[in-house]
Each structure stands twice: as C-alpha cells, then as structure tokens.
Write an enzyme that holds these catalytic residues in place. Structure first.
Site, PDB file in Angstrom:
ATOM      1  N   TYR A 138     -11.963   1.211  21.098  1.00  0.00           N
ATOM      2  CA  TYR A 138     -11.922   2.576  21.651  1.00  0.00           C
ATOM      3  C   TYR A 138     -12.488   2.736  22.936  1.00  0.00           C
ATOM      4  O   TYR A 138     -13.343   3.493  23.474  1.00  0.00           O
ATOM      5  CB  TYR A 138     -12.687   3.715  20.636  1.00  0.00           C
ATOM      6  CG  TYR A 138     -12.842   4.898  20.823  1.00  0.00           C
ATOM      7  CD1 TYR A 138     -11.615   5.531  21.449  1.00  0.00           C
ATOM      8  CD2 TYR A 138     -13.827   5.925  20.159  1.00  0.00           C
ATOM      9  CE1 TYR A 138     -11.743   7.134  21.607  1.00  0.00           C
ATOM     10  CE2 TYR A 138     -13.638   7.185  20.432  1.00  0.00           C
ATOM     11  CZ  TYR A 138     -12.702   7.598  21.033  1.00  0.00           C
ATOM     12  OH  TYR A 138     -12.813   9.155  20.973  1.00  0.00           O
ATOM     13  N   ILE A 175     -23.525  -4.670  22.988  1.00  0.00           N
ATOM     14  CA  ILE A 175     -24.577  -3.632  22.712  1.00  0.00           C
ATOM     15  C   ILE A 175     -23.597  -2.448  22.813  1.00  0.00           C
ATOM     16  O   ILE A 175     -22.722  -2.136  23.828  1.00  0.00           O
ATOM     17  CB  ILE A 175     -25.287  -2.980  24.243  1.00  0.00           C
ATOM     18  CG1 ILE A 175     -26.466  -4.638  24.271  1.00  0.00           C
ATOM     19  CG2 ILE A 175     -26.284  -1.991  23.798  1.00  0.00           C
ATOM     20  CD1 ILE A 175     -27.191  -4.488  25.646  1.00  0.00           C
ATOM     21  N   GLY A 178     -19.046  -0.902  18.793  1.00  0.00           N
ATOM     22  CA  GLY A 178     -17.882  -0.140  18.031  1.00  0.00           C
ATOM     23  C   GLY A 178     -17.407  -0.511  16.816  1.00  0.00           C
ATOM     24  O   GLY A 178     -18.298  -0.875  16.024  1.00  0.00           O
ATOM     25  N   ILE A 199     -24.630   2.530  16.683  1.00  0.00           N
ATOM     26  CA  ILE A 199     -25.537   3.797  16.027  1.00  0.00           C
ATOM     27  C   ILE A 199     -24.622   4.528  14.994  1.00  0.00           C
ATOM     28  O   ILE A 199     -25.123   5.823  14.904  1.00  0.00           O
ATOM     29  CB  ILE A 199     -26.227   4.864  16.962  1.00  0.00           C
ATOM     30  CG1 ILE A 199     -25.445   4.993  18.250  1.00  0.00           C
ATOM     31  CG2 ILE A 199     -27.529   3.939  17.536  1.00  0.00           C
ATOM     32  CD1 ILE A 199     -24.520   5.949  18.019  1.00  0.00           C
ATOM     33  N   SER A 200     -23.520   4.317  14.819  1.00  0.00           N
ATOM     34  CA  SER A 200     -22.606   5.032  14.068  1.00  0.00           C
ATOM     35  C   SER A 200     -22.448   4.098  12.498  1.00  0.00           C
ATOM     36  O   SER A 200     -22.283   2.805  12.412  1.00  0.00           O
ATOM     37  CB  SER A 200     -20.998   4.769  14.563  1.00  0.00           C
ATOM     38  OG  SER A 200     -20.130   5.128  13.587  1.00  0.00           O
ATOM     39  N   CYS A 356      -9.008  14.549  29.809  1.00  0.00           N
ATOM     40  CA  CYS A 356      -9.610  13.202  30.321  1.00  0.00           C
ATOM     41  C   CYS A 356      -8.685  12.524  31.073  1.00  0.00           C
ATOM     42  O   CYS A 356      -8.763  12.058  32.276  1.00  0.00           O
ATOM     43  CB  CYS A 356     -10.295  12.409  29.272  1.00  0.00           C
ATOM     44  SG  CYS A 356     -11.710  13.350  28.755  1.00  0.00           S
TER      45      CYS A 356
END
Length: 385
Positions: A138, A175, A178, A199-200, A356
C-alpha cells in the site's frame, strides 16, 4: 439545451458574485461549469460553490461525497485545479481552526497514533487485497521499467533491498510494516530476518499467516516509540506521513537508537513542496486522521546530528500511476463490496484515490526515498536506481 444540461445549470447562479468569481477562476484552469468535457464540473445541488469557498477542500469533498457535484475524470479536474494554483487564491475562513490545530497540537502522540489504524487500515483485509497487488503493498510503486502494478511494486521492493545493501543473516526493522510485503520479499529474496511494527490490528492479524510460514518475519502490534532493539538495517515505507512535525525528531532518535553504527536506514515518504501548509482537512477527516506530510526541510532538520544523508531519490510522478491502478482495481471489485460499504463510501474512496492522483500528476506532492547512515559510508555510498 438538453434536459440534463438544464438541470445542472439550474444549480449555478450567474448573477451571484461568488459564483461568477469561482467560474472565472475555473476558466483559468480550463474547467467549465456544467461543461461536457470529462474534467468539467457539473452541479446536482445548490450550495456547492458557497461550501467550497467557506470550507475549501473539506467543503468541496463533502459536497462530492453527498452527490452534489460530478466530474467524470476527477484526477484531471484536480490536475487542472492545482496546476493553475487555484487553492492558493481561496482562503477559507472556517478552516483557520484546523490550521491552528495542526500547527499547535501534537495530534500524533502515542495515544492518538492508533486512530489511523482503526479508521483506515482496519477497513478489512479483503477490501485491500482486491485493490492492491498480490503482496498487498500500500505504497508507491516504481514504474521505471514496469508495465503493471504487480511489476511496479516488485520493482520498488527490490529497489529498497538493493539500496539497503541487504545480505543474508541481517536483521531488519520495518517501521510501519503494513501487511508485510517488504518483509516477505526481503526475507525470501535476500535471506534476512525482519521485525515489523504496525498500529493496525487487521495488519497484525494478517501477518500471522506470514509468521506461521517458513519466512523469518515477526509482526509487533506496537508504537514505534516503544522499540528498543538494535538492527543491521531499518526501513520505513509510507509510515512517516503519520508521525507529525512535533514528533519528527523523536522518530529520528528512535531510528538512530535502533540502528547499529555501521547500518543503513531507508525512509520512503510522501512529501509536500511548502513547509508552512497545513494538512488537507478532507483527507484528515475522512481518510488519514492526524496525518501530516513533511516538507524536505522537516526531514533534514530532524536528522541533523543523528544521520548522514547518503542519497535522496524523488519518483513522485510514479504515485500517479500507482493510484490510477488502485482505482481501476477498486472499480472492478466494487460490486463485491457495495452492499457492505454503500454509495457514500464509494464516492469517498473514489474522491480520495483520484484527487491524490491529480495532486501527484500536478507535482504538488512528491515521493522521496532517503538513505541515511549514522557516521557516513567510508568511501561513499553507491547510488542505486
């Protein structure tokens, strides 16, 4: 004039000063109101212009998600909007609080850092698997010699491995790992061991399948600030956008602490051209809460005294191609997810991907890869492309 054109025109008041002002601005960007070209804007409701003038991209984006206006090629609409520098001509008064909040508050502290995982990355592994490549990468692909998304993502992963000069037996810290695409590729093709921080919870859950395979990879569900081990190499791909300017120095301190003296650290991040600009309010509210893009000076300031910058590589134009490929996959897969997510999500996600893409195409956004060492590579670092 046909009925469809009459209907769209009914929502544009030519006698209104604000409407004429916006129409004149859009004409400078070669965008017609209620025109027939695919990048022209067509209104489905009243209030779009006033909302955009008062609230900038937050108002414009919310109006789009509500179905109040259309542009068939949103990417081309934003390309023209940004190349003509129109957002600089409009100063939405209602966004002053957002601008002050992003500058004064630490919106990416250890407590808030988990919000983006819950809101964005935990949408569902099946959803992301349908949109991304087979490795679920991603981040921006590297399209220099690639024709497909799969090829571009593999080329990017291999580029990073070669820039880090990976050797069998090295231990690598990722770090913001994903779904582990870099770790899996580096372990399989370069014989390294990898530890990834995320953190997911969804990503960590997905990572169990890699951890249970033959690959020497480990997922840790933790904030980067809590890592204390040392590694031969550190990589961070598409995570620095969630760090925030008040934490840039601490982030670099952590990387310095966790990197061995003879190691290399590769930082891959989206960046902005102007330091003083605030985060996009629509993206902040609906896509990446508490996100913040760094300027190049932010990164070099944060690294000063901790690292020697060995190399900087900008391939931001490749993010345009990557986002358009994700959008094609998203559109193709949408019938499978429509009942689960609904029409508003569809319009929100389309707006996110295509706006984007337009921003990268306009070169308003960049993609940088920095290679850092702690003391400077003796004899010089060999540039890889």
């Amino acid at each position: 004039m046909n009925t469809s054109t009459e209907q769209h025109t009914a929502f544009f008041d030519e006698s209104s000063t604000s409407h004429r002002f916006v129409a004149d601005l859009l004409e400078q960007a070669d965008i017609h109101i209620n025109g027939n070209r695919p990048w022209d804007i067509r209104f489905n409701a009243h209030g779009v212009i006033d909302n955009a003038l008062a609230r900038g991209n937050l108002g414009l984006g919310e109006s789009y998600v509500n179905g109040e206006w259309e542009a068939e090629y949103l990417d081309e609409f934003f390309l023209r909007l940004l190349r003509a520098r129109l957002p600089e001509r409009i100063k939405p008064t209602q966004l002053m609080f957002h601008s002050l909040r992003t500058r004064l508050l630490n919106r990416q502290n250890a407590r808030r850092a988990w919000e983006v995982g819950e809101k964005h990355y935990d949408l569902g592994n099946d959803f992301y698997a349908a949109m991304l490549d087979s490795r679920m990468t991603y981040t921006c692909g590297y399209w220099q010699q690639a024709d497909t998304l799969e090829e571009a993502q593999q080329a990017k992963l291999d580029l990073i491995c070669r820039k880090l000069e990976l050797k069998p037996g090295m231990r690598v810290l990722d770090i913001g790992c994903g779904w582990g695409s870099f770790m899996a590729y580096a372990a399989e093709h370069y014989g390294v061991e990898c530890v990834g921080l995320t953190i997911s919870r969804e990503q960590a859950e997905y990572g169990k399948s890699l951890m249970n395979s033959h690959l020497p990879v480990e997922f840790r569900l933790q904030d980067y600030r809590d890592e204390t081990e040392q590694f031969d190499r550190i990589v961070s791909v598409g995570m620095f956008e969630h760090v925030g300017h008040k934490n840039y120095r601490q982030y670099m301190d952590v990387a310095n602490r966790c990197l061995k003296d003879d190691g290399l650290f590769l930082l891959h991040t989206i960046g902005k051209n102007i330091r003083s600009t605030a985060s996009d309010p629509w993206v902040d509210k609906y896509i990446f809460p508490n996100g913040e893009l760094p300027a190049m000076g932010h990164i070099t300031d944060a690294a000063e005294g901790l690292f020697v910058c060995e190399d900087v590589h900008n391939f931001g134009a490749d993010y345009d191609k990557t986002l358009m490929a994700w959008h094609r996959n998203f559109e193709a897969a949408w019938p499978r997810f429509e009942a689960q997510y609904g029409e508003r999500f569809y319009r929100m996600w389309r707006y996110y991907l295509l706006s984007c893409a337009g921003a990268f195409r306009a070169r308003n956004l960049q993609l940088w890869q920095f290679v850092f060492s702690k003391e400077g590579v003796l004899g010089g670092y060999r540039r890889v492309s």
